[in-house]
Scaffold this active site. Structure first.
Site, PDB file in Angstrom:
ATOM      1  N   ASN A  10       0.876  -1.178   0.000  1.00 17.06           N
ATOM      2  CA  ASN A  10       0.000   0.000   0.000  1.00 17.06           C
ATOM      3  C   ASN A  10       0.911   1.226   0.000  1.00 17.06           C
ATOM      4  O   ASN A  10       1.502   1.557   1.032  1.00 17.06           O
ATOM      5  CB  ASN A  10      -0.893  -0.032   1.248  1.00 17.06           C
ATOM      6  CG  ASN A  10      -1.732   1.229   1.387  1.00 17.06           C
ATOM      7  OD1 ASN A  10      -1.771   2.074   0.491  1.00 17.06           O
ATOM      8  ND2 ASN A  10      -2.402   1.355   2.521  1.00 17.06           N
ATOM      9  N   LYS A  12       0.173   4.244  -0.222  1.00 16.82           N
ATOM     10  CA  LYS A  12      -0.451   5.427   0.396  1.00 16.82           C
ATOM     11  C   LYS A  12      -0.202   6.662  -0.481  1.00 16.82           C
ATOM     12  O   LYS A  12      -0.158   6.541  -1.705  1.00 16.82           O
ATOM     13  CB  LYS A  12       0.050   5.587   1.841  1.00 16.82           C
ATOM     14  CG  LYS A  12      -0.162   4.294   2.667  1.00 16.82           C
ATOM     15  CD  LYS A  12       0.011   4.450   4.136  1.00 16.82           C
ATOM     16  CE  LYS A  12      -0.277   3.116   4.828  1.00 16.82           C
ATOM     17  NZ  LYS A  12      -0.164   3.170   6.281  1.00 16.82           N
ATOM     18  N   HIS A  96      -9.435   1.091   5.265  1.00 21.11           N
ATOM     19  CA  HIS A  96      -8.151   1.352   5.925  1.00 21.11           C
ATOM     20  C   HIS A  96      -8.382   2.343   7.063  1.00 21.11           C
ATOM     21  O   HIS A  96      -9.185   3.257   6.944  1.00 21.11           O
ATOM     22  CB  HIS A  96      -7.133   1.903   4.917  1.00 21.11           C
ATOM     23  CG  HIS A  96      -5.737   1.898   5.474  1.00 21.11           C
ATOM     24  ND1 HIS A  96      -5.315   2.832   6.379  1.00 21.11           N
ATOM     25  CD2 HIS A  96      -4.707   1.044   5.283  1.00 21.11           C
ATOM     26  CE1 HIS A  96      -4.060   2.544   6.731  1.00 21.11           C
ATOM     27  NE2 HIS A  96      -3.672   1.473   6.078  1.00 21.11           N
ATOM     28  N   GLU A  98      -6.794   4.773   8.018  1.00 19.66           N
ATOM     29  CA  GLU A  98      -6.574   6.184   7.664  1.00 19.66           C
ATOM     30  C   GLU A  98      -7.820   6.771   6.999  1.00 19.66           C
ATOM     31  O   GLU A  98      -8.127   7.949   7.171  1.00 19.66           O
ATOM     32  CB  GLU A  98      -5.320   6.303   6.788  1.00 19.66           C
ATOM     33  CG  GLU A  98      -4.068   6.087   7.637  1.00 19.66           C
ATOM     34  CD  GLU A  98      -2.893   5.439   6.917  1.00 19.66           C
ATOM     35  OE1 GLU A  98      -2.879   5.428   5.678  1.00 19.66           O
ATOM     36  OE2 GLU A  98      -1.993   4.945   7.620  1.00 19.66           O
ATOM     37  N   GLU A 168      -4.958  -4.829  10.919  1.00 24.15           N
ATOM     38  CA  GLU A 168      -3.940  -3.797  11.112  1.00 24.15           C
ATOM     39  C   GLU A 168      -4.202  -3.051  12.419  1.00 24.15           C
ATOM     40  O   GLU A 168      -5.034  -2.119  12.445  1.00 24.15           O
ATOM     41  CB  GLU A 168      -3.979  -2.784   9.963  1.00 24.15           C
ATOM     42  CG  GLU A 168      -3.729  -3.382   8.605  1.00 24.15           C
ATOM     43  CD  GLU A 168      -3.184  -2.347   7.630  1.00 24.15           C
ATOM     44  OE1 GLU A 168      -2.216  -2.686   6.933  1.00 24.15           O
ATOM     45  OE2 GLU A 168      -3.694  -1.218   7.579  1.00 24.15           O
ATOM     46  N   GLY A 174       2.873   2.364  10.801  1.00 25.26           N
ATOM     47  CA  GLY A 174       3.832   3.452  10.600  1.00 25.26           C
ATOM     48  C   GLY A 174       4.602   3.843  11.847  1.00 25.26           C
ATOM     49  O   GLY A 174       5.252   4.885  11.884  1.00 25.26           O
ATOM     50  N   SER A 213       3.771  -1.971  10.378  1.00 26.45           N
ATOM     51  CA  SER A 213       5.227  -1.999  10.555  1.00 26.45           C
ATOM     52  C   SER A 213       5.863  -3.334  10.171  1.00 26.45           C
ATOM     53  O   SER A 213       6.835  -3.768  10.792  1.00 26.45           O
ATOM     54  CB  SER A 213       5.613  -1.604  11.990  1.00 26.45           C
ATOM     55  OG  SER A 213       5.217  -0.267  12.255  1.00 26.45           O
TER      56      SER A 213
HETATM   57  O1  LIG Z   1      -1.709  -0.544   4.683  1.00 22.79           O
HETATM   58  C1  LIG Z   1      -0.621  -0.663   5.277  1.00 22.79           C
HETATM   59  C2  LIG Z   1      -0.533  -0.390   6.680  1.00 22.79           C
HETATM   60  O2  LIG Z   1      -1.212   0.748   7.077  1.00 22.79           O
HETATM   61  C3  LIG Z   1       0.817  -0.566   7.303  1.00 22.79           C
HETATM   62  O3  LIG Z   1       1.655   0.536   7.100  1.00 22.79           O
HETATM   63  P1  LIG Z   1       3.171   0.421   7.606  1.00 22.79           P
HETATM   64  O4  LIG Z   1       3.729  -0.838   7.026  1.00 22.79           O
HETATM   65  O5  LIG Z   1       3.846   1.656   7.071  1.00 22.79           O
HETATM   66  O6  LIG Z   1       3.120   0.372   9.101  1.00 22.79           O
END
Ligand SMILES: O=C[C@H](O)COP(=O)(O)O
Length: 255
Positions: A10, A12, A96, A98, A168, A174, A213
């Site tokens: 992802n 983002k 998600h 977010e 998640e 993150g 993460s």
């Molecule tokens: O969609 C992916 C997740 O929100 C994980 O993000 P991350 O690997 O940067 O912690």
């Protein structure tokens, strides 16, 4: 039963036309000979055309980070299932954290997106997970069950045939603070058992990804867990070498 692992990146709100081309080329080179793991990337929709072109000749699938429930019409700024199909997108992330947080998307709205994707023949990647406060209050299972029930209670268990759920925990996204393999396994098992209460066969085949993460150092141990069928990767999916290590770890652990 044996489930084929899925590792999805992802991206983002990151990238550019040049970055997309370069990262896809890097992934194609790194993953050319990897078998036994499905791989997908979800760049920003702005760059689906670049990604689609760069992915020609590769088994890496294309995805999206979101979709709207409407097919067409006066819905300014939205993207439909048909538009995503036009670019060959297959795996579509919905719910998600977010989007739930910054765009106030409710469980019910996310369930409508799930329905729109099934109707269109696309694969929902339904993100669920608890906040740090909910985790500390011992509400992780309650939150995950509620988010899944929004789909189960409107579409039935069969909607999860061929679908993906990404657990998640929001406190792990993150932050560099991944859930431990044992913590993640316990919730994944809870999620599978929760679906099994309605339909064991559906629960046995649903792909349960862990996200939060995941990186090239911790992926292999996460994938040793029986109910962790892959990962939804944010930050580490922006680097071809790190993302490829994660894919290879899944292929190795699950075959
Ligand atoms: O969609 C992916 C997740 O929100 C994980 O993000 P991350 O690997 O940067 O912690």
């Amino acid at each position: 039963m044996a489930r084929r692992p899925l590792v999805m990146g992802n991206w983002k709100l990151n990238g550019s036309k040049a970055f997309t081309k370069q990262l896809v080329e890097g992934l194609k080179a790194e993953l050319a000979n990897v078998e036994g793991c499905d791989v997908a990337i979800a760049p920003p929709v702005m760059y689906l055309a670049e990604a689609e072109a760069a992915l020609v000749g590769s088994k890496i699938a294309l995805g999206s980070q979101n979709v709207d429930v409407n097919i067409s019409g006066a819905f300014t700024g939205d993207i439909s299932t048909e538009m995503l199909k036009d670019f060959g997108a297959k795996y579509i992330i919905i719910g998600h954290s977010e989007r739930r947080t910054y765009h106030k998307e409710s469980d019910e709205f996310v369930a409508k997106k799930f329905a729109a994707l099934k109707e269109a023949g696309l694969i929902p990647v339904l993100c669920i997970g608890e906040t740090e406060a909910e985790n500390e209050a011992g509400k992780t299972q309650e939150v995950c069950a509620r988010q899944i029930d929004a789909v189960l209670n409107t579409l039935g268990a069969s909607a999860f045939n061929g679908a993906v759920i990404a657990y998640e925990p929001i406190w792990a996204i993150g932050t560099g603070k991944s859930a431990t393999p044992a913590q993640a396994q316990a919730i994944h098992k809870f999620i599978r058992d929760h679906i099994a209460k309605q339909d064991q066969a559906v629960a046995d085949q649903v792909i349960l990804q862990y996200g939060g993460s995941v990186n090239d150092k911790n992926a292999a141990e996460l994938f040793t867990q029986p109910d962790i069928d892959g990962a939804l990767v944010g930050g580490a999916s922006l680097k071809a070498d790190a993302f490829s290590v994660i894919v290879k770890a899944a292929a190795k652990a699950k075959n």
